[in-house]
Scaffold this active site. Structure first.
Site, PDB file in Angstrom:
ATOM      1  N   GLY A  72       0.819  -1.195   0.000  1.00 33.62           N
ATOM      2  CA  GLY A  72       0.000   0.000   0.000  1.00 33.62           C
ATOM      3  C   GLY A  72       0.856   1.250   0.000  1.00 33.62           C
ATOM      4  O   GLY A  72       2.066   1.211   0.231  1.00 33.62           O
ATOM      5  N   GLN A  74       2.210   5.169  -1.615  1.00 31.21           N
ATOM      6  CA  GLN A  74       2.598   5.825  -2.853  1.00 31.21           C
ATOM      7  C   GLN A  74       4.108   5.659  -3.059  1.00 31.21           C
ATOM      8  O   GLN A  74       4.648   4.585  -2.799  1.00 31.21           O
ATOM      9  CB  GLN A  74       2.128   7.274  -2.803  1.00 31.21           C
ATOM     10  CG  GLN A  74       0.603   7.356  -2.594  1.00 31.21           C
ATOM     11  CD  GLN A  74       0.047   8.750  -2.716  1.00 31.21           C
ATOM     12  OE1 GLN A  74       0.450   9.547  -3.549  1.00 31.21           O
ATOM     13  NE2 GLN A  74      -0.922   9.071  -1.875  1.00 31.21           N
ATOM     14  N   TYR A  75       4.785   6.691  -3.558  1.00 35.89           N
ATOM     15  CA  TYR A  75       6.226   6.569  -3.774  1.00 35.89           C
ATOM     16  C   TYR A  75       6.992   6.802  -2.482  1.00 35.89           C
ATOM     17  O   TYR A  75       6.650   7.676  -1.678  1.00 35.89           O
ATOM     18  CB  TYR A  75       6.710   7.595  -4.805  1.00 35.89           C
ATOM     19  CG  TYR A  75       6.499   7.158  -6.235  1.00 35.89           C
ATOM     20  CD1 TYR A  75       7.328   6.204  -6.828  1.00 35.89           C
ATOM     21  CD2 TYR A  75       5.458   7.687  -6.989  1.00 35.89           C
ATOM     22  CE1 TYR A  75       7.132   5.800  -8.137  1.00 35.89           C
ATOM     23  CE2 TYR A  75       5.244   7.291  -8.303  1.00 35.89           C
ATOM     24  CZ  TYR A  75       6.092   6.347  -8.864  1.00 35.89           C
ATOM     25  OH  TYR A  75       5.880   5.939 -10.166  1.00 35.89           O
ATOM     26  N   TYR A  77      11.320   6.296  -0.825  1.00 39.20           N
ATOM     27  CA  TYR A  77      12.741   6.080  -1.107  1.00 39.20           C
ATOM     28  C   TYR A  77      13.308   5.148  -0.053  1.00 39.20           C
ATOM     29  O   TYR A  77      12.977   5.237   1.129  1.00 39.20           O
ATOM     30  CB  TYR A  77      13.487   7.422  -1.063  1.00 39.20           C
ATOM     31  CG  TYR A  77      14.997   7.285  -0.950  1.00 39.20           C
ATOM     32  CD1 TYR A  77      15.768   6.969  -2.057  1.00 39.20           C
ATOM     33  CD2 TYR A  77      15.635   7.453   0.282  1.00 39.20           C
ATOM     34  CE1 TYR A  77      17.155   6.827  -1.956  1.00 39.20           C
ATOM     35  CE2 TYR A  77      17.015   7.319   0.399  1.00 39.20           C
ATOM     36  CZ  TYR A  77      17.758   7.007  -0.719  1.00 39.20           C
ATOM     37  OH  TYR A  77      19.129   6.859  -0.616  1.00 39.20           O
ATOM     38  N   ILE A 143       5.327   3.804   6.420  1.00 37.49           N
ATOM     39  CA  ILE A 143       4.732   2.469   6.494  1.00 37.49           C
ATOM     40  C   ILE A 143       4.061   2.145   5.164  1.00 37.49           C
ATOM     41  O   ILE A 143       3.346   2.975   4.596  1.00 37.49           O
ATOM     42  CB  ILE A 143       3.700   2.375   7.632  1.00 37.49           C
ATOM     43  CG1 ILE A 143       4.400   2.413   8.989  1.00 37.49           C
ATOM     44  CG2 ILE A 143       2.872   1.088   7.522  1.00 37.49           C
ATOM     45  CD1 ILE A 143       3.464   2.363  10.171  1.00 37.49           C
ATOM     46  N   CYS A 173       5.417   9.828  -0.455  1.00 42.65           N
ATOM     47  CA  CYS A 173       4.087   9.439   0.026  1.00 42.65           C
ATOM     48  C   CYS A 173       2.977  10.343  -0.519  1.00 42.65           C
ATOM     49  O   CYS A 173       1.887  10.409   0.063  1.00 42.65           O
ATOM     50  CB  CYS A 173       4.048   9.411   1.551  1.00 42.65           C
ATOM     51  SG  CYS A 173       5.279   8.301   2.263  1.00 42.65           S
TER      52      CYS A 173
END
Length: 219
Positions: A72, A74-75, A77, A143, A173
């Site tokens: 779950g 988004q992007y 690093y 998370i 995120c």
């Protein structure tokens, strides 16, 4: 229940290899041929995309390798100086409530950070762990989880001393108005081993909190 296996991987772990290892372990946990595992790793620089990632949030697609994942979020690093925790637990035995599981993960990171004198907290509508900085609220722990047949994998990323400029290739995120921070950026000298010790010390409370919250369905 038997406590999960605790493994700290030395050196840098290839991201693709970690994904394959997690996939195999999840199946083994599911069929009962291997125990649950907490796997602490450090990756070479990569960007990873969760199931909610938006293409425009990948600002510099050529900067580092990019991996599409089934977790779950988004992007984000991953890179040196960041402790990534892959949490492979069987929620069939620990309670089938993903929201409670994520909530307990956040509490675990908050408790670990408190051992360094950092006051961290949750924020409504923003998954992860945050702390106050002179520039405002900043994210110090991310998370992103996946659950397959009620076995969890992926997990959390705790910023110990990564190069924060590496987050500039993405919108972390999907939250452009909030920066990221780290223990080092907060003026706290800590190694990954120090972070591991803090996580280990607060892990029993995580399991207890998870059990209690699952039993109460997070109410």
């Amino acid at each position: 229940m038997t406590d999960p296996e605790w493994r700290v991987e030395p050196g840098l772990t290839d991201y693709a290899a970690a994904l394959a290892a997690m996939e195999a372990r999840v199946e083994a946990i599911r069929d009962g041929s291997a125990p649950e595992r907490i796997w602490l790793v450090e990756h070479p620089p990569v960007y990873t995309a969760g199931t909610s990632a938006i293409d425009t949030d990948l600002v510099e697609p050529e900067r580092f390798p990019v991996f599409q994942t089934g977790r779950g979020g988004q992007y984000t690093y991953h890179g040196p100086g960041q402790r990534v925790g892959y949490v492979m637990l069987d929620l069939n035995a620990r309670g089938r409530d993903v929201r409670c599981f994520v909530d307990a993960l956040e509490d675990w990171m908050i408790a670990a950070l408190a051992r360094f004198g950092v006051t961290a907290f949750k924020a409504d509508g923003r998954v992860g762990v945050w702390t106050a900085t002179p520039a405002g609220e900043a994210k110090i722990g991310a998370i992103g989880v996946r659950v397959r047949r009620w076995v969890t994998f992926h997990g959390f990323a705790l910023n110990v001393s990564p190069d924060l400029s590496h987050f500039g290739g993405i919108v972390p995120c999907g939250l452009p108005d909030y920066p990221v921070t780290s223990l080092a950026a907060l003026g706290i000298e800590a190694s990954l081993a120090d972070a591991d010790a803090a996580l280990a010390a607060t892990f029993p409370a995580f399991l207890a909190r998870l059990a209690a919250r699952q039993a109460a369905t997070c109410r």
